[in-house]
Design a protein around this motif. Sequence first.
Motif, short mmCIF file in Angstrom:
data_model
loop_
_atom_site.label_atom_id
_atom_site.label_comp_id
_atom_site.label_asym_id
_atom_site.label_seq_id
_atom_site.Cartn_x
_atom_site.Cartn_y
_atom_site.Cartn_z
N ASP A 172 -46.53 0.86 -127.14
CA ASP A 172 -46.92 0.02 -125.99
C ASP A 172 -45.92 0.28 -124.87
N LEU A 173 -46.42 0.74 -123.72
CA LEU A 173 -45.56 1.14 -122.60
C LEU A 173 -45.74 0.17 -121.43
N PRO A 174 -44.71 -0.62 -121.09
CA PRO A 174 -44.82 -1.52 -119.93
C PRO A 174 -44.74 -0.74 -118.62
N ILE A 175 -45.61 -1.12 -117.66
CA ILE A 175 -45.57 -0.53 -116.31
C ILE A 175 -45.65 -1.68 -115.30
N THR A 176 -45.23 -1.37 -114.07
CA THR A 176 -45.27 -2.40 -113.02
C THR A 176 -46.66 -2.42 -112.37
N LEU A 177 -46.92 -3.50 -111.67
CA LEU A 177 -48.20 -3.61 -110.95
C LEU A 177 -48.32 -2.51 -109.90
N LYS A 178 -47.23 -2.20 -109.21
CA LYS A 178 -47.26 -1.16 -108.18
C LYS A 178 -47.58 0.19 -108.80
N GLU A 179 -46.95 0.50 -109.99
CA GLU A 179 -47.23 1.77 -110.67
C GLU A 179 -48.70 1.85 -111.08
N VAL A 238 -46.29 -8.29 -115.13
CA VAL A 238 -46.26 -9.02 -113.86
C VAL A 238 -45.08 -9.97 -113.88
N PRO A 239 -44.23 -9.95 -112.83
CA PRO A 239 -43.09 -10.87 -112.80
C PRO A 239 -43.57 -12.32 -112.75
N ALA A 240 -42.80 -13.21 -113.39
CA ALA A 240 -43.22 -14.61 -113.50
C ALA A 240 -43.11 -15.37 -112.17
N ASP A 241 -42.12 -15.04 -111.35
CA ASP A 241 -41.91 -15.81 -110.12
C ASP A 241 -41.45 -14.87 -109.01
N ASP A 242 -42.44 -14.28 -108.34
CA ASP A 242 -42.13 -13.34 -107.25
C ASP A 242 -42.88 -13.82 -106.01
N SER A 243 -42.16 -14.30 -105.01
CA SER A 243 -42.79 -14.90 -103.82
C SER A 243 -43.62 -13.91 -103.04
N ALA A 244 -43.16 -12.68 -102.94
CA ALA A 244 -43.91 -11.68 -102.18
C ALA A 244 -45.24 -11.37 -102.87
N LEU A 245 -45.21 -11.30 -104.21
CA LEU A 245 -46.44 -11.03 -104.95
C LEU A 245 -47.40 -12.21 -104.84
N LYS A 246 -46.86 -13.41 -104.88
CA LYS A 246 -47.70 -14.59 -104.72
C LYS A 246 -48.36 -14.62 -103.35
N ALA A 247 -47.60 -14.29 -102.30
CA ALA A 247 -48.14 -14.27 -100.94
C ALA A 247 -49.23 -13.23 -100.81
#
Length: 313
Positions: free
Chosen positions: A225-232, A287-296
């Motif tokens: 199982d390979l974790p990747i970021t939303l941007k990737e 997905v990060p749990a608390d990222d203001s930029a992502l929430k916006a």
Amino acid sequence: MTMRDPYTVLGLTRSASAADIKKAYRKLAKENHPDRNAGNIGALERFKEASAAHEILSEPEKRGRFDRGEIDASGNPTPFAGGGFRGDPFGRGTGQGSGDPFARGPSGRAAGFEFGGDDLFSELFGGLGGGNARGFRQGPVRGADVAYRLSVPFEDAATLAPQRVTLGDGKTTELKLPTGFKPGVQLRLAGKGEPGAGGAGDAIITIEVASHRFFRRDGDDVRLDLPITLKEAVQGAKVRMPTVEGPVTLTLPPGTSSGRVFRLKGRGFSLPGGGRADQLVTVLIDVPADDSALKAFAEGWSDGRPIRAGLGV
């Protein structure tokens, strides 16, 4: 050694038939044969005792002499038998009178182990321990086998990396893993067991595969199982990832969904017929749990696709 009554040894009464004697001896011989009880002194003694009893009772002339009290359980003449008999205790006239059916004659053959007729040992054991069409020779007992368990690192098991093992004698040897092996397979190293008069026994090594903190085995494939970021996942990317042979680069296309499986050919376990299975990589968007930029961003963006329509909800 004082021999017991041969009827008692074979568990028979004096009225036993020839077939009863043969059946009882066959059972004891199979259970206590030295080739099946390596290093078991008790079994060897029972085997000798049963063989001596059979030697007396299987031949009508000897059985009759024993029943009349002319010879004892060892085949030696009794004090009251008379006649000054000094032959072989089993009636072959060698003059040795040892009373041991395993005693060696001048030829090196076991003096009391010459079988003719139906050749019982050839039938029972197919010539184990040095027998031939005429009889059976009981050689020195071989040393006991010694069991070991070896836990092989996951990556080494997948790539068949040689293993260095130290045995009970303190010596280290290199062990080659067999192609296509499964956990629990046993490897035999000849002559690496306990020493014995008939030669050393073997070392029997049971191979296990150690668990891994992120790889897991699925048949002959390796899963990760390979974790990747939303941007990737959205934009695509080249990401470093581990394999059993070291890190490689995985190319993610733009719009990669979480749960997508990528297959890396030939990066799994070895196959019985040759070659290697694959590594299966499941990408998981973290997905990060608390990222203001992502929430916006999410508040100003919507996805109108009916992605759960196929689930009936």
